[in-house]
Design a protein around this motif. Sequence first.
Motif, short mmCIF file in Angstrom:
data_model
loop_
_atom_site.label_atom_id
_atom_site.label_comp_id
_atom_site.label_asym_id
_atom_site.label_seq_id
_atom_site.Cartn_x
_atom_site.Cartn_y
_atom_site.Cartn_z
N TYR A 242 3.33 26.48 67.46
CA TYR A 242 4.39 26.61 66.46
C TYR A 242 5.57 25.71 66.84
O TYR A 242 5.77 25.33 67.99
CB TYR A 242 4.85 28.07 66.32
N LEU A 243 6.37 25.41 65.81
CA LEU A 243 7.57 24.58 65.97
C LEU A 243 8.67 25.14 65.08
O LEU A 243 8.48 25.32 63.87
CB LEU A 243 7.28 23.13 65.57
N ASN A 244 9.84 25.43 65.71
CA ASN A 244 11.03 25.87 64.99
C ASN A 244 12.18 24.94 65.36
O ASN A 244 12.45 24.74 66.56
CB ASN A 244 11.41 27.31 65.36
N LEU A 245 12.82 24.38 64.35
CA LEU A 245 13.95 23.49 64.63
C LEU A 245 15.06 23.70 63.61
O LEU A 245 14.82 24.11 62.47
CB LEU A 245 13.51 22.02 64.67
N ASP A 246 16.30 23.39 64.04
CA ASP A 246 17.49 23.46 63.19
C ASP A 246 18.25 22.14 63.30
O ASP A 246 18.43 21.61 64.41
CB ASP A 246 18.40 24.62 63.62
N VAL A 247 18.69 21.67 62.16
CA VAL A 247 19.47 20.44 62.09
C VAL A 247 20.78 20.75 61.39
O VAL A 247 20.79 21.31 60.27
CB VAL A 247 18.71 19.33 61.33
N VAL A 248 21.90 20.42 62.04
CA VAL A 248 23.23 20.62 61.44
C VAL A 248 23.63 19.31 60.76
O VAL A 248 23.79 18.27 61.43
CB VAL A 248 24.26 21.02 62.51
N LEU A 249 23.80 19.38 59.44
CA LEU A 249 24.19 18.19 58.68
C LEU A 249 25.70 18.01 58.64
O LEU A 249 26.21 16.89 58.71
CB LEU A 249 23.61 18.28 57.26
N GLN A 257 29.03 23.73 65.36
CA GLN A 257 28.00 23.19 66.24
C GLN A 257 27.98 21.67 66.11
O GLN A 257 28.43 21.11 65.10
CB GLN A 257 26.63 23.77 65.88
N LYS A 258 27.44 21.02 67.09
CA LYS A 258 27.32 19.57 67.04
C LYS A 258 26.32 19.19 65.96
O LYS A 258 25.28 19.83 65.78
CB LYS A 258 26.85 19.02 68.38
N THR A 259 26.66 18.13 65.23
CA THR A 259 25.77 17.68 64.16
C THR A 259 24.54 17.00 64.75
O THR A 259 24.53 16.53 65.87
CB THR A 259 26.50 16.71 63.22
N GLY A 260 23.52 16.95 63.91
CA GLY A 260 22.26 16.39 64.36
C GLY A 260 21.28 17.50 64.70
O GLY A 260 21.39 18.64 64.23
N LEU A 261 20.27 17.16 65.51
CA LEU A 261 19.27 18.14 65.92
C LEU A 261 19.95 19.18 66.81
O LEU A 261 20.33 18.90 67.95
CB LEU A 261 18.14 17.44 66.67
N SER A 262 20.08 20.40 66.30
CA SER A 262 20.84 21.43 66.99
C SER A 262 19.99 22.22 67.98
O SER A 262 20.42 22.47 69.11
CB SER A 262 21.46 22.39 65.97
N SER A 263 18.80 22.64 67.56
CA SER A 263 17.95 23.42 68.46
C SER A 263 16.49 23.19 68.12
O SER A 263 16.15 22.92 66.95
CB SER A 263 18.28 24.91 68.39
N VAL A 264 15.63 23.32 69.14
CA VAL A 264 14.19 23.16 68.97
C VAL A 264 13.48 24.21 69.82
O VAL A 264 13.84 24.39 71.00
CB VAL A 264 13.71 21.75 69.37
N TRP A 265 12.49 24.86 69.23
CA TRP A 265 11.58 25.74 69.97
C TRP A 265 10.17 25.25 69.69
O TRP A 265 9.71 25.22 68.55
CB TRP A 265 11.72 27.19 69.51
N LEU A 266 9.47 24.87 70.77
CA LEU A 266 8.09 24.42 70.67
C LEU A 266 7.25 25.31 71.57
O LEU A 266 7.47 25.34 72.79
CB LEU A 266 7.97 22.96 71.10
N GLY A 267 6.30 26.05 70.99
CA GLY A 267 5.59 27.03 71.80
C GLY A 267 4.13 27.17 71.43
O GLY A 267 3.64 26.61 70.43
N LEU A 268 3.44 27.95 72.28
CA LEU A 268 2.03 28.26 72.06
C LEU A 268 1.85 29.75 72.27
O LEU A 268 2.08 30.28 73.36
CB LEU A 268 1.14 27.48 73.03
N GLU A 269 1.41 30.40 71.22
CA GLU A 269 1.17 31.85 71.26
C GLU A 269 -0.34 32.11 71.32
O GLU A 269 -1.11 31.47 70.61
CB GLU A 269 1.77 32.51 70.02
N THR A 270 -0.73 33.05 72.18
CA THR A 270 -2.13 33.47 72.29
C THR A 270 -2.18 34.97 71.98
O THR A 270 -1.61 35.77 72.74
CB THR A 270 -2.70 33.20 73.69
N ARG A 271 -2.86 35.31 70.91
CA ARG A 271 -2.89 36.72 70.51
C ARG A 271 -4.34 37.22 70.43
O ARG A 271 -5.27 36.45 70.22
CB ARG A 271 -2.19 36.95 69.17
#
Length: 317
Positions: A242-249, A257-271
């Motif tokens: 999965y990939l979750n990201l936030d961009v502040v325009l 918050q600082k503009t641009g790419l604000s946060s990124v979560w890149l993960g692998l879930e095993t269920r």
Amino acid sequence: MRIIKPCTYTVLSLALASVTQMTMAQDAHHSMPMSAQHESHSSHDSLYQEMQTGIESSQIEHAEHAEHAEHAEHAEHAEHANASSIASRAASAQHPIDHKREHGGQIYQATEIDNQWLNNADGRGSLKTEIESRIGTDENKLFIKLHADKAESQDADYAAQVMYSRMISDFWDAQIGARYRVDEHQVTDKEQLDAAVGLHGLAPYFFETDAYLYFGTDNQVSFSLETERDLLLTQKLILKPYLNLDVVLSDDSAYAQKTGLSSVWLGLETRYEINKKLMPFIDVAYSYEKGNQHTARQAETGSEKQWWYGVGLRLKF
């Protein structure tokens, strides 16, 4: 003996007379001229031909009668079918049938709850809870999303989002709604209300995707993207990158918050799916946080990069 003998003589005399007559008839036939014999045979042949002709004419007459009867029966059935079709069309015109339930018009509901406990390399923990519920038809749905994030020894942050979803293609819905969020880290303006528009659907290669634009006060405009895909190892053991990201325009608020790419979560879930309602999982993720701008209410902060790992439980009903 005197009674039996006269009877025996009588029977013998009668038998002798019959044999004599048969012999005379055969002699007469052999002595008959050839023409007479031919006429006799001709008469028999004529009689046979007449009988054959009569039988054939009878068969033809029977076949014609059967054909006429079959045509009459087909005509009767066709007339009956036409009458039934006209009657059914008339009934449909008077009482139209609603086929929406058979073509995606039924209303359905689904709810998913994720509870997850994560730890970073420094041993700092975070509890995340996400609830997503949807109700509606294939064409029109209502999405309700709740999010809570509580870091260890800190107050929790909350967000609630309500979206109306309208199907615009086979794999995509257009959504519009509002987001309400509470940030306990801020001294003022803890509560914010944002307008939201976006897309929900299935991207190429089966990535389930949510993409939203948010518009808030103080010129706050941001973009968020969440995408994920299930990879089946077995029918019950599933990997989900999965990939979750936030961009502040833009952001002119007191806690910008600082503009641009604000946060990124890149993960692998095993269920592991015990069943379709109960699914425990483990998670490994890498995160990036860009930090905040310097304003009158806050000091500037730098970016952070760290690894997270944890366990969770997903419920569906």
